[in-house]
Structure formats: C-alpha cells, structure tokens
Design a protein around this motif. Sequence first.
Motif: not given
Length: 103
Positions: A21-27, A31-32, A36-38
């Motif tokens: 995580f760098r900037k987008g701190l939401r789930l 999309p990346a 990864a979760l999938s």
Amino acid sequence: MSSSTVKTDISISPVAVMHWFRKGLRLHDNPALLHALSLVNNKQSPGEIYPVYVVDSNCYQLLKCSVLRANFLLECLQDLDRSLRDCGSRLYVTTGDPIEILP
C-alpha cells in the motif's frame, strides 16, 4: 495420443502474495488488492496475503505534513487494518526505505 488420455498432474502450490500500500488505503476500490485476495482465497490452492505499508521517514509528504494530516494517516491505517482483519488478514506496518525493506 488423444487429448482425453493425456494425464494432467500439475501440482498446484500455495500462493503467497504481498500487496504494498502506498496511497490507496481502501479495500473496496483497489483492483490490485482485490485480485490478490482472489488468488489467495482460491479453494484449489489457498494461500496467504501479506498487505504491507512502509512509513518512509524520508518521504517529502510526511516530512512536511501537519500533525492533523499525520493523525489522519494513522486513522486510515487503523481502519485498513480492521478491514483486512475482517477478511482474515492484517496490515503489516514497518518503517524505513522501501527499497531496503521490501524484497
């Protein structure tokens, strides 16, 4: 040899995924991370995900931010960790130069 007689014995190894995580701190709109979760939630080959946030003390944004902005970042990281724990994971937070910290 017909395609029906070909034996496909591919061993599927467990998946290990690191998401930085760098900037987008939401789930929900990441999309990346969702991909990864999938991968790790695949029933045929379950794996582990290692969500990571690196606090870079040399980062211009952190060096020049106000106390309120730093507190907001801390609250975002805590919220992200709670969301990840709801998904069966957690957020790993470390400090230092990302080039040296991350493999």
